[in-house]
Scaffold this active site. Structure first.
Site, PDB file in Angstrom:
ATOM      1  N   ASP A   1      -9.376  -3.994  -5.415  1.00 53.71           N
ATOM      2  CA  ASP A   1      -8.690  -2.867  -4.785  1.00 53.71           C
ATOM      3  C   ASP A   1      -8.885  -1.612  -5.633  1.00 53.71           C
ATOM      4  OD1 ASP A   1      -6.947  -1.107  -3.563  1.00 53.71           O
ATOM      5  OD2 ASP A   1      -5.134  -2.194  -4.128  1.00 53.71           O
TER       6      ASP A   1
ATOM      7  N   SER B   1       0.823  -1.200   0.000  1.00 56.90           N
ATOM      8  CA  SER B   1       0.000   0.000   0.000  1.00 56.90           C
ATOM      9  C   SER B   1       0.864   1.261   0.000  1.00 56.90           C
ATOM     10  CB  SER B   1      -0.966  -0.050   1.197  1.00 56.90           C
ATOM     11  OG  SER B   1      -1.961   0.930   1.093  1.00 56.90           O
TER      12      SER B   1
ATOM     13  N   HIS C   1      -7.879  -4.994  -0.982  1.00 60.01           N
ATOM     14  CA  HIS C   1      -6.693  -4.274  -0.533  1.00 60.01           C
ATOM     15  C   HIS C   1      -6.340  -4.762   0.879  1.00 60.01           C
ATOM     16  CE1 HIS C   1      -4.016  -0.744  -0.640  1.00 60.01           C
ATOM     17  NE2 HIS C   1      -4.236  -0.677   0.659  1.00 60.01           N
TER      18      HIS C   1
END
Length: 319
Positions: free
Chosen positions: A262, A165, A292
């Protein structure tokens, strides 16, 4: 995008991803949505304890590393004494959450699967620290370990960066920073990037996906960005919008992992297509049925464990 027009993500995710979403921790309080950032950080750390359990045991060491901003905490995971390389790990959390404890299992598994030393860097969080402070402290830590490699008995001749991320953005941004400023911290042989954001302001997946289940609505993404950046001009910096950097030359081999549901998926796709178009070594893999942040859930998800093994295998193949 009108919320009703978004994809029904929770109906579409895989069975094992649904199991994760439906896993309750009875002793855990509710997410402090209106709480302070300190309360949210504390909750995140508590919530991740369950998912970090059962990770491989190995030698670990902690060092405080000096930077121009002060000291930054680092943690070394050493699966064997003769490591062929060192991999620096940068945790996710939207630049505002996370620490070395929240991503402990991820780092341990990476070290175990790669048999390389993994060094987690507890870079400063936003909004207390603003761009580019985190990158500067990451680079300072790399330089420090390069200088102290013999004393600390680590192999800094070949290094890599990895992150999930926001940590994926920091991983690639740090590698590009070292390249652009011609700083020698050892040869960067690979960069491992799980579901990162790399500079897109809008995309198809950002419109169709994202909700309360992943904390990645358009409003959430704007909040993370505003906390991280110092001013509006930073949005175009080549170390925030990485597509404004030179991706046509001397980019280390990149493993780019995408999660199917995501909202940041198009960032990964664009990064892969850009690198591939300019003959930069890269590999893209999409993990079906995932949300995600799925990398955290290897305790329960085979796909998460697979994604970590894939990254480790990519890295060791570059050695």
């Amino acid at each position: 995008m009108k919320p009703e027009n978004k994809l029904p993500v929770l109906d579409l995710i895989s069975a094992e991803m649904k199991t994760v979403v439906n896993t309750l921790q009875p002793d855990l309080p509710s997410w402090p949505a209106t709480g302070t950032i300190a309360e949210q950080r504390q909750y995140y750390t508590l919530e991740r304890r369950f998912w970090n359990a059962g990770a491989p045991e190995m030698a670990t060491r902690a060092y405080m590393v000096p930077t121009k901003y002060g000291q930054v905490e680092t943690r070394l995971f050493c699966p064997q004494p003769d490591s062929p390389a060192t991999l620096f790990y940068l945790h996710g959390g939207g630049f505002i959450l996370g620490n070395l404890d929240t991503h402990d299992r991820i780092m341990r598994l990476l070290a175990s699967y790669s048999q390389c030393t993994v060094i987690g860097i507890d870079y400063p969080l936003s909004p207390e620290a603003r761009f580019p402070q985190a990158i500067e402290e990451i680079v300072a830590a790399c330089c420090y370990f390069h200088q102290q490699a013999e004393d600390y008995q680590i192999n800094m001749s070949r290094i890599g960066f990895a992150g999930d991320s926001a940590g994926a953005m920091l991983a690639l941004a740090s590698a590009l920073w070292l390249r652009d400023k011609q700083i020698d911290c050892g040869k960067i042989v690979g960069v491992l990037l799980w579901y990162g954001l790399y500079g897109l302001r809008d995309s198809v997946t950002r419109r169709l996906l994202g909700g309360v289940w992943d904390g990645l609505t358009q409003q959430d993404l704007q909040m993370y960005e505003e906390a991280y950046l110092s001013n509006d001009a930073d949005r175009e910096s080549p170390y925030y919008c990485l597509f404004n950097n030179d991706l046509t030359r001397e980019v280390p081999p990149c493993f780019i992992a995408g999660a199917e549901f995501d909202p940041l998926l198009d960032d990964s796709r664009l990064l892969y297509q850009t690198l591939a178009a300019h003959q930069q070594p890269c590999e893209f893999k999409l993990y079906p049925g995932t949300l995600h942040a799925f990398l955290h859930y290897s305790r329960m998800m085979k796909t998460a464990d697979e994604a970590l093994r894939d990254g480790a295998q990519f890295f060791t193949a570059q050695l």
